[in-house]
Design a protein around this motif. Structure first.
Motif, PDB file in Angstrom:
ATOM      1  N   ASP A  26       0.818  -1.211   0.000  1.00  0.00           N
ATOM      2  CA  ASP A  26       0.000   0.000   0.000  1.00  0.00           C
ATOM      3  C   ASP A  26       0.859   1.271   0.000  1.00  0.00           C
ATOM      4  N   THR A  27       2.169   1.095   0.135  1.00  0.00           N
ATOM      5  CA  THR A  27       3.077   2.239   0.135  1.00  0.00           C
ATOM      6  C   THR A  27       2.990   2.981  -1.189  1.00  0.00           C
ATOM      7  N   ALA A  28       2.719   4.279  -1.105  1.00  0.00           N
ATOM      8  CA  ALA A  28       2.540   5.099  -2.301  1.00  0.00           C
ATOM      9  C   ALA A  28       2.281   6.543  -1.885  1.00  0.00           C
ATOM     10  N   ILE A  29       2.271   7.414  -2.861  1.00  0.00           N
ATOM     11  CA  ILE A  29       1.748   8.765  -2.655  1.00  0.00           C
ATOM     12  C   ILE A  29       0.258   8.707  -2.979  1.00  0.00           C
ATOM     13  N   TYR A  30      -0.541   9.181  -2.066  1.00  0.00           N
ATOM     14  CA  TYR A  30      -1.987   9.155  -2.219  1.00  0.00           C
ATOM     15  C   TYR A  30      -2.485  10.549  -2.596  1.00  0.00           C
ATOM     16  N   TYR A  31      -3.308  10.595  -3.640  1.00  0.00           N
ATOM     17  CA  TYR A  31      -3.815  11.849  -4.174  1.00  0.00           C
ATOM     18  C   TYR A  31      -5.328  11.922  -4.058  1.00  0.00           C
ATOM     19  N   CYS A  32      -5.796  13.073  -3.655  1.00  0.00           N
ATOM     20  CA  CYS A  32      -7.225  13.361  -3.665  1.00  0.00           C
ATOM     21  C   CYS A  32      -7.602  13.894  -5.046  1.00  0.00           C
ATOM     22  N   ASN A  33      -8.749  13.474  -5.519  1.00  0.00           N
ATOM     23  CA  ASN A  33      -9.212  13.869  -6.854  1.00  0.00           C
ATOM     24  C   ASN A  33     -10.668  14.283  -6.770  1.00  0.00           C
ATOM     25  N   GLY A  34     -11.000  15.366  -7.463  1.00  0.00           N
ATOM     26  CA  GLY A  34     -12.382  15.810  -7.509  1.00  0.00           C
ATOM     27  C   GLY A  34     -12.794  16.095  -8.935  1.00  0.00           C
ATOM     28  N   GLU A  35     -13.919  15.541  -9.357  1.00  0.00           N
ATOM     29  CA  GLU A  35     -14.441  15.775 -10.709  1.00  0.00           C
ATOM     30  C   GLU A  35     -15.782  16.477 -10.584  1.00  0.00           C
ATOM     31  N   TYR A  36     -15.804  17.722 -11.013  1.00  0.00           N
ATOM     32  CA  TYR A  36     -17.004  18.540 -10.884  1.00  0.00           C
ATOM     33  C   TYR A  36     -17.587  18.828 -12.258  1.00  0.00           C
ATOM     34  N   ARG A  37     -18.863  18.544 -12.412  1.00  0.00           N
ATOM     35  CA  ARG A  37     -19.548  18.792 -13.690  1.00  0.00           C
ATOM     36  C   ARG A  37     -19.438  20.260 -14.057  1.00  0.00           C
ATOM     37  N   ASN A  38     -19.020  20.524 -15.283  1.00  0.00           N
ATOM     38  CA  ASN A  38     -18.876  21.875 -15.853  1.00  0.00           C
ATOM     39  C   ASN A  38     -17.692  22.653 -15.281  1.00  0.00           C
ATOM     40  N   LEU A  39     -16.948  22.042 -14.350  1.00  0.00           N
ATOM     41  CA  LEU A  39     -15.785  22.728 -13.801  1.00  0.00           C
ATOM     42  C   LEU A  39     -14.480  22.042 -14.153  1.00  0.00           C
ATOM     43  N   GLY A  40     -14.514  20.712 -14.213  1.00  0.00           N
ATOM     44  CA  GLY A  40     -13.312  19.992 -14.557  1.00  0.00           C
ATOM     45  C   GLY A  40     -12.825  19.073 -13.461  1.00  0.00           C
ATOM     46  N   ILE A  41     -11.596  18.615 -13.630  1.00  0.00           N
ATOM     47  CA  ILE A  41     -10.987  17.643 -12.720  1.00  0.00           C
ATOM     48  C   ILE A  41      -9.839  18.308 -11.982  1.00  0.00           C
ATOM     49  N   TYR A  42      -9.783  18.067 -10.686  1.00  0.00           N
ATOM     50  CA  TYR A  42      -8.775  18.697  -9.849  1.00  0.00           C
ATOM     51  C   TYR A  42      -8.053  17.657  -9.001  1.00  0.00           C
ATOM     52  N   TRP A  43      -6.794  17.974  -8.690  1.00  0.00           N
ATOM     53  CA  TRP A  43      -5.945  17.075  -7.911  1.00  0.00           C
ATOM     54  C   TRP A  43      -5.342  17.808  -6.725  1.00  0.00           C
ATOM     55  N   GLY A  44      -5.145  17.082  -5.649  1.00  0.00           N
ATOM     56  CA  GLY A  44      -4.378  17.598  -4.541  1.00  0.00           C
ATOM     57  C   GLY A  44      -2.898  17.373  -4.785  1.00  0.00           C
ATOM     58  N   GLN A  45      -2.084  17.802  -3.841  1.00  0.00           N
ATOM     59  CA  GLN A  45      -0.640  17.724  -4.011  1.00  0.00           C
ATOM     60  C   GLN A  45      -0.078  16.363  -3.631  1.00  0.00           C
ATOM     61  N   GLY A  46      -0.882  15.549  -2.955  1.00  0.00           N
ATOM     62  CA  GLY A  46      -0.454  14.209  -2.575  1.00  0.00           C
ATOM     63  C   GLY A  46       0.079  14.136  -1.164  1.00  0.00           C
ATOM     64  N   THR A  47      -0.075  12.964  -0.562  1.00  0.00           N
ATOM     65  CA  THR A  47       0.467  12.717   0.766  1.00  0.00           C
ATOM     66  C   THR A  47       1.091  11.325   0.782  1.00  0.00           C
ATOM     67  N   GLN A  48       2.275  11.217   1.356  1.00  0.00           N
ATOM     68  CA  GLN A  48       3.025   9.961   1.337  1.00  0.00           C
ATOM     69  C   GLN A  48       2.524   9.010   2.417  1.00  0.00           C
ATOM     70  N   VAL A  49       2.293   7.780   2.017  1.00  0.00           N
ATOM     71  CA  VAL A  49       1.972   6.699   2.952  1.00  0.00           C
ATOM     72  C   VAL A  49       3.039   5.627   2.800  1.00  0.00           C
ATOM     73  N   THR A  50       3.691   5.295   3.890  1.00  0.00           N
ATOM     74  CA  THR A  50       4.732   4.271   3.878  1.00  0.00           C
ATOM     75  C   THR A  50       4.386   3.208   4.905  1.00  0.00           C
ATOM     76  N   VAL A  51       4.321   1.966   4.447  1.00  0.00           N
ATOM     77  CA  VAL A  51       3.989   0.843   5.325  1.00  0.00           C
ATOM     78  C   VAL A  51       5.211  -0.056   5.421  1.00  0.00           C
ATOM     79  N   SER A  52       5.739  -0.188   6.626  1.00  0.00           N
ATOM     80  CA  SER A  52       6.928  -1.020   6.827  1.00  0.00           C
ATOM     81  C   SER A  52       6.514  -2.444   7.184  1.00  0.00           C
ATOM     82  N   SER A  53       7.346  -3.388   6.779  1.00  0.00           N
ATOM     83  CA  SER A  53       7.042  -4.807   7.022  1.00  0.00           C
ATOM     84  C   SER A  53       7.608  -5.267   8.350  1.00  0.00           C
TER      85      SER A  53
END
Length: 115
Positions: free
Chosen positions: A88-115
């Motif tokens: 599951d380790t990855a950069i996680y991004y928030c995404n929003g799709e708004y009708r008539n406005l378009g698609i937007y992204w956040g800057q991302g947040t790092q998630v690191t899962v150690s074994s």
């Protein structure tokens, strides 16, 4: 324009939990909101989404472990992640799709899962 700001990432041991948040500048109940992730060397992939009427969808890899939700009082999207795995380790991004406005992204947040 729509601003999306993620928070809540960090380092956790396998089996642990994290809760990601995405604060939006526009009503998240008027668009389809989603969480994506991108691991090193891999393409960005959809993790979970929720439509304006509350229909949710999850990637097979996270079904039963992750939950997407919305908080109307603070206009924030959440991703509760339980039973985390190293994959599951990855950069996680928030995404929003708004009708008539378009698609937007956040800057991302790092998630690191150690074994």
């Amino acid at each position: 324009q729509v601003q999306l700001v993620e928070s809540g990432g960090g380092l956790v041991q396998a089996g642990g939990s994290l809760r990601l948040s995405c604060a939006a500048s526009r009503n998240i109940f008027t668009g389809t909101m989603a969480w994506y992730r991108q691991a090193p060397g891999k393409q960005r992939e959809l993790v979970a989404s929720i439509t304006d009427v509350g229909v949710t969808n999850y990637a097979d890899a996270v079904k039963g472990r992750f939950t997407i939700s919305r908080d109307m009082f603070i206009n924030t999207l959440h991703l509760q992640m339980n039973s985390l795995k190293p994959e599951d380790t990855a950069i996680y991004y928030c995404n929003g799709e708004y009708r008539n406005l378009g698609i937007y992204w956040g800057q991302g947040t790092q998630v690191t899962v150690s074994s």
